[in-house]
Design a protein around this motif. Structure first.
Motif, mmCIF file in Angstrom:
data_model
loop_
_atom_site.group_PDB
_atom_site.id
_atom_site.type_symbol
_atom_site.label_atom_id
_atom_site.label_comp_id
_atom_site.label_asym_id
_atom_site.label_seq_id
_atom_site.Cartn_x
_atom_site.Cartn_y
_atom_site.Cartn_z
ATOM 1 N N ARG A 25 37.058 17.145 71.116
ATOM 2 C CA ARG A 25 35.979 17.142 70.128
ATOM 3 C C ARG A 25 35.148 15.887 70.338
ATOM 4 N NH1 ARG A 25 37.069 16.556 63.740
ATOM 5 N NH2 ARG A 25 35.124 15.509 63.273
ATOM 6 N N TYR A 26 33.840 16.062 70.335
ATOM 7 C CA TYR A 26 33.030 14.866 70.475
ATOM 8 C C TYR A 26 31.902 14.768 69.471
ATOM 9 C CZ TYR A 26 29.193 17.216 72.970
ATOM 10 O OH TYR A 26 28.149 18.013 73.308
ATOM 11 N N GLU A 27 31.696 15.782 68.659
ATOM 12 C CA GLU A 27 30.636 15.679 67.669
ATOM 13 C C GLU A 27 30.794 16.787 66.637
ATOM 14 O OE1 GLU A 27 25.795 15.745 67.727
ATOM 15 O OE2 GLU A 27 26.838 14.933 69.464
ATOM 16 N N GLU A 28 30.341 16.506 65.401
ATOM 17 C CA GLU A 28 30.315 17.513 64.352
ATOM 18 C C GLU A 28 28.982 17.401 63.655
ATOM 19 O OE1 GLU A 28 33.962 18.326 62.066
ATOM 20 O OE2 GLU A 28 32.737 17.944 60.283
ATOM 21 N N GLU A 29 28.346 18.536 63.398
ATOM 22 C CA GLU A 29 27.025 18.533 62.770
ATOM 23 C C GLU A 29 26.713 19.930 62.251
ATOM 24 O OE1 GLU A 29 23.889 17.921 65.630
ATOM 25 O OE2 GLU A 29 24.631 19.500 66.921
ATOM 26 N N GLU A 30 25.647 20.033 61.489
ATOM 27 C CA GLU A 30 25.150 21.350 61.134
ATOM 28 C C GLU A 30 24.457 21.906 62.366
ATOM 29 O OE1 GLU A 30 22.465 23.740 57.946
ATOM 30 O OE2 GLU A 30 23.846 22.164 57.319
ATOM 31 N N TYR A 31 24.844 23.110 62.756
ATOM 32 C CA TYR A 31 24.354 23.716 63.990
ATOM 33 C C TYR A 31 24.240 25.215 63.783
ATOM 34 C CZ TYR A 31 24.320 25.047 68.929
ATOM 35 O OH TYR A 31 23.984 25.583 70.155
ATOM 36 N N GLU A 32 23.065 25.749 63.971
ATOM 37 C CA GLU A 32 22.811 27.182 63.805
ATOM 38 C C GLU A 32 23.309 27.696 62.454
ATOM 39 O OE1 GLU A 32 24.224 29.278 67.291
ATOM 40 O OE2 GLU A 32 22.588 28.465 68.510
ATOM 41 N N ARG B 168 31.740 22.035 65.158
ATOM 42 C CA ARG B 168 32.281 20.979 66.022
ATOM 43 C C ARG B 168 31.921 21.352 67.444
ATOM 44 N NH1 ARG B 168 37.832 21.012 62.942
ATOM 45 N NH2 ARG B 168 37.164 19.761 61.175
ATOM 46 N N HIS B 169 31.457 20.355 68.180
ATOM 47 C CA HIS B 169 31.140 20.528 69.583
ATOM 48 C C HIS B 169 32.275 19.911 70.383
ATOM 49 C CE1 HIS B 169 27.206 21.711 68.221
ATOM 50 N NE2 HIS B 169 27.046 20.545 67.621
ATOM 51 N N PHE B 170 32.726 20.647 71.376
ATOM 52 C CA PHE B 170 33.823 20.201 72.239
ATOM 53 C C PHE B 170 33.359 20.275 73.681
ATOM 54 C CE2 PHE B 170 35.641 22.081 68.484
ATOM 55 C CZ PHE B 170 36.744 21.310 68.165
ATOM 56 N N ARG B 171 33.979 19.449 74.544
ATOM 57 C CA ARG B 171 33.677 19.544 75.965
ATOM 58 C C ARG B 171 34.908 19.221 76.776
ATOM 59 N NH1 ARG B 171 28.662 16.126 76.478
ATOM 60 N NH2 ARG B 171 28.596 17.030 78.528
ATOM 61 N N ARG B 172 34.865 19.637 78.031
ATOM 62 C CA ARG B 172 35.944 19.321 78.961
ATOM 63 C C ARG B 172 35.432 18.289 79.934
ATOM 64 N NH1 ARG B 172 40.616 23.173 80.062
ATOM 65 N NH2 ARG B 172 40.156 22.764 82.203
#
Length: 165
Positions: free
Chosen positions: A149-156, A161-165
């Protein structure tokens, strides 16, 4: 160009026009959209499918139809698609399955295979996934796939939560 990805139980392959009805039904099923603040209507599902076919035509990869090995029925979709997130080109990971396929580990298996393909074939592009914070089943899939997890925000329209590898 992605031809087909096989796992122990599943086959992921490029969409064809023959998949349209099954994929649109999965995308617009109220059960699969329970965490979507703006569920697509059938016409929107058709437009999504058109955009996914266009992505395949342009890039040679994208979201895939998923079926059991030896089967013919489309159980869901999984794969990666190029998109911009902020000012960065990323591969957006997506997976969605018909309710009849839930609880069998197919999301982890199919999404894991898609991520593995992307990391081998397109290593210069990070794989990203955005998940509604209320979607506990999808958050468990993301965790099992080893995303950070690297960020949390209002999205769409929802807190995500936005995650990446």
């Amino acid at each position: 160009m992605l031809k087909e990805i096989e796992t122990e139980r599943l086959v992921l392959r490029p969409f064809t026009e023959a998949d349209r009805a099954a994929v649109v039904a999965i995308q617009t099923d109220p059960a699969t959209d329970r965490f979507n603040p703006a569920p697509p209507a059938p016409a929107d599902g058709e437009l999504l499918f058109d955009s996914w076919l266009a992505h395949w035509a342009e890039h040679g990869y994208g979201y895939c139809a998923v079926r059991e090995r030896g089967g013919t029925e489309v159980l869901g979709l999984a794969g990666v698609r190029l998109r911009r997130f902020r000012d960065e080109r990323v591969l957006n990971l997506a997976y969605r399955f018909a309710p009849a396929a839930w609880g069998k580990g197919y999301a982890v298996e199919a999404a894991g295979a898609a991520v593995g393909w992307a990391e081998r074939e397109l290593p210069e592009l990070p794989v990203l996934i955005s998940v509604n914070v209320a979607n506990a089943p999808s958050l468990r899939v993301v965790e099992r796939l080893g995303f950070t997890r690297y960020e949390e925000e209002e999205y769409e329209g929802a807190v995500s939560r936005h995650f990446r590898r």
